[in-house]
Design a protein around this motif. Structure first.
Motif, PDB file in Angstrom:
ATOM      1  N   ALA A  28       0.842  -1.194   0.000  1.00 21.86           N
ATOM      2  CA  ALA A  28       0.000   0.000   0.000  1.00 21.86           C
ATOM      3  C   ALA A  28       0.879   1.247   0.000  1.00 21.86           C
ATOM      4  N   ILE A  29       0.424   2.257  -0.727  1.00 19.05           N
ATOM      5  CA  ILE A  29       1.228   3.459  -0.865  1.00 19.05           C
ATOM      6  C   ILE A  29       0.801   4.524   0.139  1.00 19.05           C
ATOM      7  N   LYS A  30       1.774   5.206   0.651  1.00 18.73           N
ATOM      8  CA  LYS A  30       1.549   6.368   1.494  1.00 18.73           C
ATOM      9  C   LYS A  30       1.829   7.578   0.615  1.00 18.73           C
ATOM     10  N   ILE A  31       0.869   8.500   0.527  1.00 16.43           N
ATOM     11  CA  ILE A  31       1.080   9.683  -0.304  1.00 16.43           C
ATOM     12  C   ILE A  31       2.263  10.455   0.269  1.00 16.43           C
ATOM     13  N   GLN A  32       3.208  10.739  -0.615  1.00 19.01           N
ATOM     14  CA  GLN A  32       4.428  11.429  -0.204  1.00 19.01           C
ATOM     15  C   GLN A  32       5.006  12.180  -1.394  1.00 19.01           C
ATOM     16  N   TYR A 136       5.291   4.857 -11.091  1.00 19.56           N
ATOM     17  CA  TYR A 136       4.704   5.762 -10.112  1.00 19.56           C
ATOM     18  C   TYR A 136       3.868   6.784 -10.864  1.00 19.56           C
ATOM     19  N   GLN A 143       3.161  14.906  -5.685  1.00 18.34           N
ATOM     20  CA  GLN A 143       2.965  13.848  -4.702  1.00 18.34           C
ATOM     21  C   GLN A 143       2.793  12.495  -5.389  1.00 18.34           C
ATOM     22  N   ARG A 145       0.996   9.337  -5.845  1.00 15.14           N
ATOM     23  CA  ARG A 145      -0.355   8.944  -5.472  1.00 15.14           C
ATOM     24  C   ARG A 145      -0.655   7.473  -5.742  1.00 15.14           C
ATOM     25  N   HIS A 146       0.013   6.904  -6.747  1.00 22.36           N
ATOM     26  CA  HIS A 146      -0.216   5.499  -7.099  1.00 22.36           C
ATOM     27  C   HIS A 146       1.099   4.893  -7.562  1.00 22.36           C
TER      28      HIS A 146
END
Length: 171
Positions: A28-32, A136, A143, A145-146
């Motif tokens: 799972a991705i953390k928005i960064q 990405y 940011q 996002r995915h």
């Protein structure tokens, strides 16, 4: 027997190459914030992530020796063509160790987006790129996002759905 041994070696090499090309779900991705980079392109220029702020950017980490990576290229070209006017920018980041092989491969392709050779600092900044293809999707504010690990028709559909969502967001 030499022929059989050579076949076995080729099978092992093929399987190890394909093992690096994964289609499993990434964590799972953390928005960064997406790490910025400045890399030389195969066309002789440079590409930076910062120059595309305000646009949606699809970063494609790939290599010429990866079969799923090569399958993805025409799809990425089509996405770039379809959504360029809406603000999409595709950037290919090659993990090929031999610049001559990359150049020869690109000479046989028609791409509508820049391709740069990935350096170790950028690779590390993006988590080491555990498998390819790896992509990405970066929003207009820079940011992440995915992200997508591997390439398949299902990943293509999800990528385009996510892309349309980000393109629909205000700049």
């Amino acid at each position: 027997m030499v022929g059989l041994k050579a076949v076995r070696v080729l099978v092992v090499l093929l399987l190890s190459t394909l093992a690096g090309c994964s289609s499993q779900e990434p964590p799972a991705i953390k928005i960064q914030p997406a790490p910025d980079f400045t890399l030389g392109t195969e066309g002789g220029g440079t590409v930076t992530l910062a120059e595309h702020r305000g646009q949606v950017v699809l970063l494609d980490f790939w290599a010429t020796w990866c079969p799923p990576c090569r399958v993805a290229i025409p799809q990425l070209v089509a996405l770039q063509e379809k959504y360029r006017a809406d603000g999409l920018r595709v950037i290919g980041l090659s993990l090929d160790p031999d610049p001559a092989e990359l150049t020869a491969f690109l000479d046989r392709q028609t791409l509508n987006y820049p391709v740069a050779r990935l350096d170790e600092a950028t690779r590390h900044a993006y988590g080491g790129i555990p498998s390819i293809p790896y992509a990405y999707l970066v929003d207009r504010q820079g940011q992440i996002r995915h992200r997508y690990m591997g390439y398949s028709p299902d990943i293509k559909k999800q990528m385009e759905k996510d892309l349309r969502g980000l393109l629909g967001e205000p700049p």
